[in-house]
Each structure stands twice: as C-alpha cells, then as structure tokens.
Design an enzyme around this catalytic site. Structure first.
Site, PDB file in Angstrom:
ATOM      1  N   ALA A   1      28.446  36.394  32.815  1.00  0.00           N
ATOM      2  CA  ALA A   1      29.089  36.934  31.623  1.00  0.00           C
ATOM      3  C   ALA A   1      28.315  36.439  30.408  1.00  0.00           C
ATOM      4  CB  ALA A   1      30.540  36.473  31.563  1.00  0.00           C
TER       5      ALA A   1
ATOM      6  N   GLY B   1      29.390  35.748  36.671  1.00  0.00           N
ATOM      7  CA  GLY B   1      29.797  37.139  36.827  1.00  0.00           C
ATOM      8  C   GLY B   1      28.741  37.990  37.533  1.00  0.00           C
TER       9      GLY B   1
ATOM     10  N   GLU C   1      29.357  37.416  41.095  1.00  0.00           N
ATOM     11  CA  GLU C   1      30.611  38.118  41.425  1.00  0.00           C
ATOM     12  C   GLU C   1      30.408  39.627  41.492  1.00  0.00           C
ATOM     13  OE1 GLU C   1      32.539  35.956  38.207  1.00  0.00           O
ATOM     14  OE2 GLU C   1      34.057  35.291  39.644  1.00  0.00           O
TER      15      GLU C   1
ATOM     16  N   GLU D   1      30.007  28.338  36.329  1.00  0.00           N
ATOM     17  CA  GLU D   1      31.061  28.299  35.304  1.00  0.00           C
ATOM     18  C   GLU D   1      31.586  26.896  35.040  1.00  0.00           C
ATOM     19  OE1 GLU D   1      30.922  30.569  37.737  1.00  0.00           O
ATOM     20  OE2 GLU D   1      31.515  32.541  36.986  1.00  0.00           O
TER      21      GLU D   1
END
Ligand code: HXC
Length: 257
Positions: free
Chosen positions: A66, A108, A111, A131
């Site tokens: 992200a 992300g 993911e 993260e």
C-alpha cells in the site's frame, strides 16, 4: 473505462493487467486498487477473456505494498471508507487469475498476489508482509491467506518479523507455482494462461469456485458445492462438445455455452 495507474492488454483470450506506477514500485494507492477492481470486473464480464494475468511494471517490483505516503496521516475512518471494498471486489472475480510476480511483492502487493489463483514468480522476486515494521499488520487478507497456505509457523515468522522470503523458498512451501528467470516470466505465465483460457470457460469458473470453497467451508459443504457445480456442467453445450470430441478423437471446440 480510462485508467491512469494500470495498463490493460489483450492477447487472444488472455488479458494482461499491469500495475503501472514503476517509480513508486507500483505502490498501491487507493486510486490504483479501485481502478484494478473496476478493470477486473470489466474483464470478468467479457466472454472473450478466459484468463487474467496480473503483473507489475518495471523490473524491480510487482507491488511494494500500500502507498505509505498516502496512508501515513489517515484516520481509521478514512481507511475504512477510503476504498477497502475494492479488495472485496477483487476477491469476487470469477475468471481464473495468475499473478506474474516480477520482483518485490510486499504488504498489500503480497496480498494482491495471494488474491490470484496461481502465482508465478521471477527468480529475483521476494515476498513479505513488512507491515509490522510500520506499526500495523496486514489488512488485505495476508494473515488469513498465508496461514491457509503456509500454515501457522511460517506465517507467524513472516508477519511478526516483516522479513522477506524468496520466491524459490516459497515454491518449496507451495505458495509459488513456478519460479522462472525474470526475462522469461511473462512468456511462461502467458503459456499457462493460454492453456487455462482454452478450456471450457464455464467449467473453469465453476472449478475455481469449487477450489476456493475449500478455504471457506467445511469439507461437507465444499463437497456439496463441488458436486452441484459438476452436475450443473451437464447443462452446458461445452460438456457435450468436450466429451464428443474425445469420442471422435479430435480437439474440442469450446464456445463458453
Ligand atoms: C509508497 C513507496 C513504497 C510504498 C516504495 N516506495 N515502496 N512509496 N509506498 N509502499 C517508493 C520509495 O519511497 C521511493 O520513492 C521509490 O518507491 C523507490 O523505493 P526505494 O525505497 O528507494 O527502493 P529500494 O531502496 O530498492 O527499496 C525497495 C523496498 C522499499 C525494499 C521495496 O521501497 C520498501 O521497503 N518499501 C516499503 C515496503 C512496505 O513496507 N510495504 C508495506 C506497506 S503497508 P522516492 O520518491 O522516495 O525515491 C501495506 C499495508 C497493506 O502494504 C494493507 C492492505 C492494503
């Protein structure tokens, strides 16, 4: 639709979607994830497309996660309403998807690869959920999908340390399907995608749905979903064609009907 952060290319029955913010290592800002969800839904509705390949622009990253610069001053409410439902839309795509992971797949980005049905990776690719080093945790399914594939202990190590793991190692652990030299990644992925896209499309969708049910239901319910999908396929023209072609010793000509 017009997109600013992704590219879409069609090669016969395969669509290639490229995350296209290479200067930011394809960091997933809200705009990109929303565009991606919209594009995938559009391709999902397109009967001419039988498989979707997802990759990153440049040679360094699939996606480095992200967009940290975008997230840094967000509140919980802003995160909640900012577009997280895009991930749910990506999860619901019926068409088979393949991630071609061409470098870092972090946070992300990891993911996003885990949302795909098959993961191909270049030999320089590294996966991770860093993260924890930012004071947060994975938010788009990382803890759940890694645990379901790698099991508890490897997942805990990745999520609690944030350390990256090589594609080669993850191939051995069943998270990466095949590792190939970076220069060959897209071609090798397209070979696999072509093969999937040449199958009976409704069968491919229902096969995907049945396999995904294994991660979501009891064995009993999953077997029920499989059996009903199996029976349902006996209503398709492609099933008649597939079996007739076998009997006549010729190649099946599937129509998606
Ligand atoms: C915003 C990013 C970014 C990110 C890289 N960049 N990752 N910008 N968000 N996630 C930017 C850098 O700021 C830099 O821009 C440029 O991309 C190149 O990156 P460098 O760091 O200079 O490259 P390098 O030294 O080779 O290091 C590569 C790297 C590192 C190891 C991948 O960039 C890195 O650690 N990135 C962050 C990885 C991460 O923590 N991801 C998880 C995010 S949280 P400038 O302009 O400064 O040169 C997350 C939560 C998911 O994903 C929740 C669900 C969506």
């Amino acid at each position: 639709a017009e997109y600013t952060s992704i590219l879409i290319e069609r090669k016969q029955r395969v669509a290639i979607v490229t995350l296209n913010r290479p200067r930011e290592l394809n960091a997933l800002n809200f705009q990109l994830v929303a565009e991606l969800a919209t594009a995938l839904e559009e391709l999902d509705r397109d009967e001419a497309i039988g498989c979707i390949v997802l990759t990153g622009a440049g040679e360094k990253a699939f996606a480095a996660g992200a967009d940290i610069k975008e997230m840094a001053d967000k509140t919980p409410i802003e995160m909640m309403i900012g577009g997280f439902e895009s991930w749910e839309r990506i999860r619901r795509i019926h068409t088979p998807t393949i991630a071609a992971v061409n470098g870092y797949a972090l946070g992300g980005g990891c993911e996003l690869a885990l949302h795909c049905d098959i993961i191909m990776a270049s030999d320089n690719a590294r996966f991770g959920q860093p993260e924890i080093q930012l004071g947060v945790i994975p938010g788009a399914g990382g803890t759940q999908r890694l645990a379901r594939t790698l099991g508890k202990y490897r997942t805990m190590e990745m999520v609690l340390t944030g350390s990256t793991v090589s594609a080669k190692e993850l191939e051995g652990l069943g998270l990466v399907n095949h590792v190939v030299p970076q220069a060959e990644l897209l071609n090798e992925t397209l070979k696999l995608a072509d093969k999937i896209a040449s199958q009976a499309p409704i069968a491919a969708r229902l096969a995907k749905e049945a396999v995904l049910a294994a991660f979501d239901t009891s064995l009993q319910d999953g077997l029920e979903i499989e059996r009903k999908n199996f029976f349902l396929l006996f209503s398709t023209k492609d099933m008649r064609e597939g079996m007739q072609a076998f009997i006549e010793k010729r190649k099946a000509n599937f129509q998606g009907k």
